[in-house]
Design a protein around this motif. Sequence first.
Motif, mmCIF file in Angstrom:
data_model
loop_
_atom_site.group_PDB
_atom_site.id
_atom_site.type_symbol
_atom_site.label_atom_id
_atom_site.label_comp_id
_atom_site.label_asym_id
_atom_site.label_seq_id
_atom_site.Cartn_x
_atom_site.Cartn_y
_atom_site.Cartn_z
ATOM 1 N N PHE A 1 0.991 -1.341 -0.172
ATOM 2 C CA PHE A 1 0.105 0.476 -0.333
ATOM 3 C C PHE A 1 0.930 1.244 -0.325
ATOM 4 O O PHE A 1 0.803 2.292 1.149
ATOM 5 C CB PHE A 1 -1.110 -0.379 1.666
ATOM 6 N N ARG A 2 1.153 1.387 -0.744
ATOM 7 C CA ARG A 2 3.040 2.310 -0.689
ATOM 8 C C ARG A 2 2.342 3.617 -1.678
ATOM 9 O O ARG A 2 1.795 3.726 -2.809
ATOM 10 C CB ARG A 2 4.008 2.089 -1.583
ATOM 11 N N ASP A 3 2.572 4.524 -1.285
ATOM 12 C CA ASP A 3 2.027 5.475 -1.499
ATOM 13 C C ASP A 3 0.636 5.972 -1.889
ATOM 14 O O ASP A 3 0.016 7.395 -2.925
ATOM 15 C CB ASP A 3 2.967 6.219 -2.640
ATOM 16 N N ARG A 4 -0.338 5.913 -1.095
ATOM 17 C CA ARG A 4 -1.914 5.426 -1.329
ATOM 18 C C ARG A 4 -2.316 6.699 -0.612
ATOM 19 O O ARG A 4 -3.212 6.861 -0.529
ATOM 20 C CB ARG A 4 -2.363 4.102 -1.702
ATOM 21 N N MET A 5 -2.178 5.918 1.305
ATOM 22 C CA MET A 5 -2.161 6.638 1.526
ATOM 23 C C MET A 5 -1.997 8.744 1.521
ATOM 24 O O MET A 5 -2.389 9.420 2.152
ATOM 25 C CB MET A 5 -1.636 6.507 2.985
ATOM 26 N N LEU A 6 -1.321 8.885 0.477
ATOM 27 C CA LEU A 6 -0.854 10.326 0.375
ATOM 28 C C LEU A 6 -2.368 11.227 0.532
ATOM 29 O O LEU A 6 -2.463 11.682 0.272
ATOM 30 C CB LEU A 6 -0.095 10.411 -0.748
#
Lengths: 184, 276
Positions: free
Chosen positions: B217-222
């Motif tokens: 889940f990389r760079d999706r919470m941004l």
Amino acid sequence: MQNIVIGGSAGSFQTVTAILSSIPRNYPHAIFLCLHRLKNVRGGFVEALSLKSNVPICEPYDKDSVMPGIAYLAPANYHMYVDANNQFSLSTEEPINHSRPSIDVTFCSIAKTFKSNAIGILLSGANKDGAVGLKAIKDAGGTVIVQHPDECQVKTMTTAAIKITEVDHIMFTNNIIDYLKNLK
Amino acid sequence: MIDEFETIPYEDFRKIISTVRTLRDVDFTYFAQDILMHRMSRSMYMHGVQSPDRLINKLIADNYFADLFLSELFVPTTEMFRDASMWKFFEDNIIEKLKNETLCKIWVPQICGDDELFSLLTILHRKRILNRCTVYATSPVQKILNDAKSGYIEQKKIEISSSNFKKIDPDADLNHYLTKEDKYDYFSQELLNNVIFIKRGIIGTPPPDNGFNLVLFRDRMLYLNVQTKKAVIDSLAKTIVSGGFFIIGIREYLTGCDFRGSFIPVSKNENIYVKK
């Protein structure tokens, strides 16, 4: 608190270093640095800037809060926004003016969030990134400063900004430093 | 004419979100507002839509445009093997642990652009465990899923993706995983056959499965607002088995989430966690 945002590209590193080494410790304002850098080199830039800096420098994490007296450097390969809650928003959106981080993105965001409490400074650089953002700061009531093109190693960026915005000051590095040191 | 950085009046912004929700059942109220507004004004600028009212009319009248606009609101990934050191660490350290599983369940939520998914599949294939893996890729937008299924890779991404891949292994050649059709490049369909694509959001909908050994889940919470970010992490965390891995972007963190204490960092630099 004032919010000082500095954008630069080719030829700006020495000016940024000179500014950071001249402003006093415990500086009461927040500083945002959006400097074009290699996309895939994560480390080293903060350390290089920190060598002579009087204020701590860090690359923010997403949703970090803005604090005075710290210089925040846009991380490699991310655009950097500051939202209405005074928190950073990072993004991997498409490059703008071939740049990520893009100076226009950060400048426009700072303009929208801090309005008349924003001070935009655009330094030497080889493309037009930052020109639109500087205009946004001016239009929102902030103060805009451009490094004197005669002093810039590459003047494309500063002349692009001067073309579209009636800037408040065109200054040499020493004058920029004096301005920031005397900022209330 | 609206420009790329135009600030859309808040009332219009809400109207656009509401229209998208009504037309496509995708809720953007959980998005980070400034970035979402930039996505909207960028899309309007690119398609020559001159005002929020015209945008809303076009969304209602033109199904194709509505799908396109919706997909453009999501922020795509940038390239394959972004943060090559993370993928190197993943290949050298995490894969060995995943190899211990008889069957390995992996979830890549909220895909947009397919670089992360393709990177993952490539590494799993290189380490010869892809056939033992079930990989779920989810997005609330059918167009995004269809684009990923097609395997299409933008030409401009190939050079940087190849260069990143060589940082993981100097002998690696991305071309082994690509095919060319009519001048366009596609990621190997053979590898994509191992992926289950499901149209699903990450808010208010059940996960595609449970008991994941890895959630990427990389760079999706941004792109989530603060409140939603916490809820999403807690919800994803529940789906991971003890000993399973959770990987987030290098400028993201788990602070403030109830499940933070349930994870131990495997690599702080690369933001890889293992569930206790």
